[in-house]
Design a protein around this motif. Structure first.
Motif, PDB file in Angstrom:
ATOM      1  N   ARG A 226     -44.746  18.807  12.768  1.00 52.12           N
ATOM      2  CA  ARG A 226     -43.796  19.707  13.429  1.00 52.12           C
ATOM      3  C   ARG A 226     -44.300  21.150  13.436  1.00 52.12           C
ATOM      4  O   ARG A 226     -43.590  22.044  13.882  1.00 52.12           O
ATOM      5  N   ARG A 227     -45.489  21.356  12.893  1.00 51.76           N
ATOM      6  CA  ARG A 227     -46.105  22.672  12.782  1.00 51.76           C
ATOM      7  C   ARG A 227     -45.267  23.622  11.915  1.00 51.76           C
ATOM      8  O   ARG A 227     -45.281  24.837  12.087  1.00 51.76           O
ATOM      9  N   ASP A 228     -44.546  23.025  10.982  1.00 50.98           N
ATOM     10  CA  ASP A 228     -43.796  23.801   9.999  1.00 50.98           C
ATOM     11  C   ASP A 228     -44.711  23.957   8.781  1.00 50.98           C
ATOM     12  O   ASP A 228     -44.570  23.265   7.765  1.00 50.98           O
ATOM     13  N   PHE A 229     -45.668  24.859   8.900  1.00 49.28           N
ATOM     14  CA  PHE A 229     -46.729  24.965   7.904  1.00 49.28           C
ATOM     15  C   PHE A 229     -46.225  25.442   6.537  1.00 49.28           C
ATOM     16  O   PHE A 229     -46.747  25.029   5.502  1.00 49.28           O
ATOM     17  N   LYS A 230     -45.217  26.305   6.548  1.00 45.66           N
ATOM     18  CA  LYS A 230     -44.673  26.799   5.293  1.00 45.66           C
ATOM     19  C   LYS A 230     -44.085  25.653   4.468  1.00 45.66           C
ATOM     20  O   LYS A 230     -44.348  25.529   3.255  1.00 45.66           O
ATOM     21  N   SER A 231     -43.285  24.793   5.125  1.00 48.75           N
ATOM     22  CA  SER A 231     -42.689  23.648   4.424  1.00 48.75           C
ATOM     23  C   SER A 231     -43.762  22.656   3.995  1.00 48.75           C
ATOM     24  O   SER A 231     -43.697  22.093   2.897  1.00 48.75           O
ATOM     25  N   ALA A 232     -44.753  22.438   4.867  1.00 47.46           N
ATOM     26  CA  ALA A 232     -45.832  21.503   4.551  1.00 47.46           C
ATOM     27  C   ALA A 232     -46.554  21.928   3.274  1.00 47.46           C
ATOM     28  O   ALA A 232     -46.826  21.104   2.390  1.00 47.46           O
ATOM     29  N   LYS A 233     -46.848  23.228   3.166  1.00 51.80           N
ATOM     30  CA  LYS A 233     -47.539  23.727   1.971  1.00 51.80           C
ATOM     31  C   LYS A 233     -46.671  23.583   0.721  1.00 51.80           C
ATOM     32  O   LYS A 233     -47.183  23.258  -0.363  1.00 51.80           O
ATOM     33  N   GLU A 234     -45.379  23.803   0.872  1.00 53.09           N
ATOM     34  CA  GLU A 234     -44.480  23.700  -0.279  1.00 53.09           C
ATOM     35  C   GLU A 234     -44.372  22.244  -0.760  1.00 53.09           C
ATOM     36  O   GLU A 234     -44.441  21.986  -1.975  1.00 53.09           O
ATOM     37  N   TYR A 235     -44.205  21.309   0.181  1.00 50.72           N
ATOM     38  CA  TYR A 235     -44.139  19.901  -0.206  1.00 50.72           C
ATOM     39  C   TYR A 235     -45.455  19.456  -0.853  1.00 50.72           C
ATOM     40  O   TYR A 235     -45.447  18.710  -1.836  1.00 50.72           O
ATOM     41  N   PHE A 236     -46.566  19.936  -0.290  1.00 52.05           N
ATOM     42  CA  PHE A 236     -47.876  19.562  -0.833  1.00 52.05           C
ATOM     43  C   PHE A 236     -48.061  20.123  -2.244  1.00 52.05           C
ATOM     44  O   PHE A 236     -48.567  19.426  -3.136  1.00 52.05           O
ATOM     45  N   ARG A 237     -47.614  21.355  -2.453  1.00 58.17           N
ATOM     46  CA  ARG A 237     -47.713  21.959  -3.784  1.00 58.17           C
ATOM     47  C   ARG A 237     -46.907  21.150  -4.805  1.00 58.17           C
ATOM     48  O   ARG A 237     -47.389  20.868  -5.914  1.00 58.17           O
ATOM     49  N   ARG A 238     -45.710  20.763  -4.424  1.00 55.97           N
ATOM     50  CA  ARG A 238     -44.857  19.986  -5.317  1.00 55.97           C
ATOM     51  C   ARG A 238     -45.444  18.607  -5.590  1.00 55.97           C
ATOM     52  O   ARG A 238     -45.326  18.086  -6.711  1.00 55.97           O
ATOM     53  N   ALA A 239     -46.091  18.031  -4.578  1.00 55.84           N
ATOM     54  CA  ALA A 239     -46.731  16.717  -4.760  1.00 55.84           C
ATOM     55  C   ALA A 239     -47.860  16.815  -5.776  1.00 55.84           C
ATOM     56  O   ALA A 239     -47.990  15.961  -6.670  1.00 55.84           O
ATOM     57  N   LYS A 240     -48.670  17.863  -5.674  1.00 51.18           N
ATOM     58  CA  LYS A 240     -49.781  18.044  -6.620  1.00 51.18           C
ATOM     59  C   LYS A 240     -49.273  18.283  -8.036  1.00 51.18           C
ATOM     60  O   LYS A 240     -49.905  17.860  -9.020  1.00 51.18           O
ATOM     61  N   GLU A 241     -48.133  18.957  -8.155  1.00 54.87           N
ATOM     62  CA  GLU A 241     -47.555  19.237  -9.468  1.00 54.87           C
ATOM     63  C   GLU A 241     -47.172  17.958 -10.219  1.00 54.87           C
ATOM     64  O   GLU A 241     -47.082  17.961 -11.445  1.00 54.87           O
ATOM     65  N   GLN A 242     -46.948  16.892  -9.471  1.00 52.99           N
ATOM     66  CA  GLN A 242     -46.592  15.624 -10.112  1.00 52.99           C
ATOM     67  C   GLN A 242     -47.780  15.016 -10.864  1.00 52.99           C
ATOM     68  O   GLN A 242     -47.607  14.168 -11.725  1.00 52.99           O
ATOM     69  N   LYS A 243     -48.990  15.448 -10.491  1.00 52.81           N
ATOM     70  CA  LYS A 243     -50.219  14.937 -11.104  1.00 52.81           C
ATOM     71  C   LYS A 243     -50.276  13.403 -11.105  1.00 52.81           C
ATOM     72  O   LYS A 243     -50.404  12.772 -12.165  1.00 52.81           O
ATOM     73  N   PRO A 244     -50.154  12.813  -9.911  1.00 49.53           N
ATOM     74  CA  PRO A 244     -50.187  11.343  -9.834  1.00 49.53           C
ATOM     75  C   PRO A 244     -51.575  10.810 -10.202  1.00 49.53           C
ATOM     76  O   PRO A 244     -52.578  11.521 -10.072  1.00 49.53           O
ATOM     77  N   THR A 245     -51.609   9.564 -10.625  1.00 53.23           N
ATOM     78  CA  THR A 245     -52.885   8.949 -11.018  1.00 53.23           C
ATOM     79  C   THR A 245     -53.249   7.749 -10.150  1.00 53.23           C
ATOM     80  O   THR A 245     -54.366   7.252 -10.230  1.00 53.23           O
ATOM     81  N   THR A 246     -52.309   7.276  -9.321  1.00 55.96           N
ATOM     82  CA  THR A 246     -52.600   6.147  -8.442  1.00 55.96           C
ATOM     83  C   THR A 246     -53.708   6.531  -7.466  1.00 55.96           C
ATOM     84  O   THR A 246     -53.636   7.583  -6.810  1.00 55.96           O
ATOM     85  N   ALA A 247     -54.712   5.657  -7.355  1.00 56.69           N
ATOM     86  CA  ALA A 247     -55.897   5.971  -6.552  1.00 56.69           C
ATOM     87  C   ALA A 247     -55.550   6.331  -5.112  1.00 56.69           C
ATOM     88  O   ALA A 247     -56.101   7.290  -4.551  1.00 56.69           O
ATOM     89  N   GLN A 248     -54.641   5.588  -4.515  1.00 58.60           N
ATOM     90  CA  GLN A 248     -54.287   5.827  -3.112  1.00 58.60           C
ATOM     91  C   GLN A 248     -53.652   7.198  -2.925  1.00 58.60           C
ATOM     92  O   GLN A 248     -53.973   7.919  -1.975  1.00 58.60           O
ATOM     93  N   ILE A 249     -52.759   7.575  -3.832  1.00 58.45           N
ATOM     94  CA  ILE A 249     -52.079   8.873  -3.711  1.00 58.45           C
ATOM     95  C   ILE A 249     -53.044  10.011  -3.996  1.00 58.45           C
ATOM     96  O   ILE A 249     -53.028  11.044  -3.312  1.00 58.45           O
ATOM     97  N   VAL A 250     -53.913   9.838  -4.994  1.00 59.89           N
ATOM     98  CA  VAL A 250     -54.929  10.854  -5.298  1.00 59.89           C
ATOM     99  C   VAL A 250     -55.832  11.070  -4.093  1.00 59.89           C
ATOM    100  O   VAL A 250     -56.174  12.211  -3.736  1.00 59.89           O
TER     101      VAL A 250
END
Length: 216
Positions: free
Chosen positions: A177-201
């Motif tokens: 949707r070219r909502d770059f601000k929201s995209a960056k925020e969701y991505f930051r929160r996803a990285k904060e979870q520190k997932p270990t599953t290979a596919q998600i990493v």
């Protein structure tokens, strides 16, 4: 444990045999003498229809034996008779099975039935909406995916892997949707979870290439 699993698997025929035996005993000797047999028959029949083989289904899924899990699920002939929380789990598992075979329409129908049946716990309710959002995303229904994944996050997901997966999907939708601000925020929160599953990493590493180039 094996004896209990045997009971779960065969309690319907056991209940029927006990019922027949109890009736025969009552008719020939006396109904007082048949009471215990009839009570045991009732326990077998009621638990069969109220709980089904869902314990065995869960064990089969955890062991990766999807074929066995599917066969056990097919033993449930009257799902509406299942105890409500068990019925919710039954439909949730049906949705999972449908997703394994890529039958997204059936997966969506059964997960909605699971939601309508209620939820045995709050985190499980979050997983129901996570599943619904994932199905919508695979069907290219971005609006439905966005709405249901946000509901899933509000209700809570049971672990960091599912939480990260939901946030990454929301980031992807925001990017489209070219909502770059929201995209960056969701991505930051996803990285904060520190997932270990290979596919998600792997998804995080791939998305990072695009996120870093975005304006805003």
């Amino acid at each position: 444990m094996k004896a209990f699993n045997f009971f779960i698997l065969y309690r319907l025929p056991i209940g029927i045999l006990l019922l027949i035996g109890g009736i025969a005993l009552g008719a020939t000797i006396g109904w007082w003498e048949a009471t215990i047999v009839l009570v045991l028959a009732a326990i077998c029949l009621v638990t069969h229809f109220m709980f089904g083989p869902m314990r065995l289904v869960q064990e089969a899924v955890e062991a990766g034996n999807i074929e066995k899990a599917s066969a056990l699920m097919n033993m449930v002939k009257f799902p509406k008779l299942l105890y409500k929380p068990i019925r919710s789990v039954y439909y949730f598992m049906q949705s999972n099975m449908a997703m394994y075979s890529n039958d997204l329409d059936k997966a969506e129908t059964t997960i909605r039935q699971s939601i309508n049946s209620g939820s045995p716990m709050k985190e499980y309710e979050g997983m129901q909406y996570f599943q619904l959002g994932t199905i919508a995303y695979q069907k290219n229904d971005l609006k439905g995916a966005d709405q249901n994944l946000k509901v899933a996050l509000r209700k809570g997901l049971p672990d960091k892997e599912n939480t990260a997966a939901a946030l990454l999907t929301l980031a992807s939708i925001a990017m489209s949707r070219r909502d770059f601000k929201s995209a960056k925020e969701y991505f930051r929160r996803a990285k904060e979870q520190k997932p270990t599953t290979a596919q998600i990493v792997s998804q995080i590493k791939e998305m990072d290439k695009y996120i870093s180039r975005m304006p805003g």
